[in-house]
Design an enzyme around this catalytic site. Structure first.
Site, mmCIF file in Angstrom:
data_model
loop_
_atom_site.group_PDB
_atom_site.id
_atom_site.type_symbol
_atom_site.label_atom_id
_atom_site.label_comp_id
_atom_site.label_asym_id
_atom_site.label_seq_id
_atom_site.Cartn_x
_atom_site.Cartn_y
_atom_site.Cartn_z
ATOM 1 C CG HIS A 1 54.964 67.954 17.619
ATOM 2 N ND1 HIS A 1 55.457 66.732 17.208
ATOM 3 C CD2 HIS A 1 55.191 68.033 18.945
ATOM 4 C CE1 HIS A 1 55.971 66.095 18.247
ATOM 5 N NE2 HIS A 1 55.824 66.865 19.315
ATOM 6 C CB SER B 1 58.234 67.220 21.694
ATOM 7 O OG SER B 1 56.857 66.937 21.631
ATOM 8 C CG ASP C 1 55.156 66.002 13.951
ATOM 9 O OD1 ASP C 1 54.175 66.307 14.663
ATOM 10 O OD2 ASP C 1 56.323 65.981 14.401
#
Length: 377
Positions: free
Chosen positions: A333, A40, A330
């Site tokens: 990240h 991600s 978040d």
């Protein structure tokens, strides 16, 4: 949402197009095709096309992207591949699953990354339908077949041989596997030092396979300080401090990754693989956020619970008004601003950050070599 962490192993193979396709980039470099593998931290939207919970296709993701809309990037704005593309004077690579990736757009490269995946195929099983690294590599083979149809076998081989590839793996193998639940299957199978050695051996197979498929300039980034993301501070840390257990795991993994990369380069006889010390890059702003213009590296901009580190970032979450003041977007990240700091070190960092050279040095070296090859042709 994926629980990917900070340093991703960044596998960068540098792909320069044949002269007929080449254009000059910002730094006078011939624009290279760019391939991205990983999780991600580098996924630019492949998971939008999959039935998975590891998605970033809803607001407020993308709030600071030029369109101000979610794109599938796990960021408020641009992610690391976007910023590397910007530095090399290229347009961002499209997700491989995007219907827009066809025709001449294929010559820019492709992003195969998928949130939630790891080095091991059993990492991220809770996310169900994600593109595991073995499948990402199969897509890379499929991509090459498509490009052969477009520019011929010789042109496709040259494009891939001269490409830049970024690979980011490893963080999920800890947070979404070994430490996912108490007494996980992998933690029962391996003591931590043995598990790290197993990860490194499996990672080596991945890098060697991508090399066999034509990659000749590879940037590999390790993990960041896994225990210092807001999620781990909230769930494992004491009084908001970093989780020492996860940071210890990163301290075992990253040096062994570097040694493995050195060994593979020695066997190849060339510095194909470049190691990026993502742990140090993150630690710079995690340990002294104010020096880099952040008000905090403990609390995420978007989330809920302690340090905004619990659960998903959604429209119902707490949301900071100024993302540039936060190191983390978040629970897992970095913000776009933090990503820019990381890419600055990838491009121009000294030997504390990049081995055996930074990306700018590698690109300049390659451009000179490709120019000589073109003269011979």
């Amino acid at each position: 949402m994926s629980r990917d962490m900070g340093i991703v192993l960044t596998f960068v193979v540098t792909l320069v197009l044949p002269c007929v396709y080449g254009q000059q980039g910002q730094q006078g470099q011939i624009r290279r095709a760019f391939f991205v593998f990983g999780d991600s931290l580098v996924d630019s939207g492949n998971n939008n096309y999959l039935a998975t919970t590891a998605r970033a296709d809803s607001p407020p993701y993308g709030i600071d992207y030029p369109t101000h809309r979610p794109t599938g990037r796990f960021s408020n704005g641009h992610n690391i591949p976007d910023l590397i593309s910007e530095q090399i004077g290229s347009t961002p690579t499209l997700p491989y699953l995007s219907p827009r990736l066809s025709g001449s757009r294929l010559l820019v490269g492709a992003n195969f990354a998928s949130a939630g995946i790891g080095i091991l195929n059993d990492t991220g099983i809770q996310f169900l339908n994600i593109i595991r690294i073995t499948r990402q590599i199969e897509y890379f083979e499929q991509y090459q077949q498509r490009v052969r149809q477009l520019i011929g076998a010789a042109g496709a081989q040259r494009l891939v041989n001269q490409a830049l590839v970024l690979i980011t793996l490893g963080g999920n193998d800890f947070v979404n596997n070994y430490y996912l639940v108490p007494y996980s299957a992998r933690s029962r199978q391996f003591q931590l030092p043995d598990y790290v050695r197993y990860l490194i051996s499996e990672y080596r197979k991945i890098l060697e396979r991508i090399y066999r498929l034509g990659a000749r300039r590879v940037l590999v980034t390790g993990t960041g300080p896994l225990g210092c993301v807001p999620a781990e501070r909230a769930q494992r840390g004491r009084n908001g401090e970093c989780s020492q257990e996860l940071n210890y795991a990163a301290s075992l993994f990253n040096p062994q990754l570097l040694e493995m990369i050195k060994e593979v380069n020695r066997e190849i006889g060339s510095d194909v693989f470049i190691a990026a010390n993502a742990n140090q890059m993150h630690n710079d702003f995690v340990s002294n956020p104010q020096q880099y213009g952040f008000v905090t590296a403990k609390e995420a901009c978007c989330g809920q619970g302690p340090y905004n580190g619990i659960g998903l970032c959604t429209m119902l979450s707490n949301l900071c008004p100024n993302r540039d003041l936060y190191a983390f977007w978040d629970a897992f990240h970095p913000t776009e601003k933090a990503n820019r700091l990381i890419v600055e070190q990838i491009m121009s960092g000294n030997e504390d950050y990049m081995h055996p050279m930074n990306l700018s040095t590698a690109l300049a070296f390659d451009a000179e070599m490709f120019a000589r090859e073109n003269e011979r042709d």
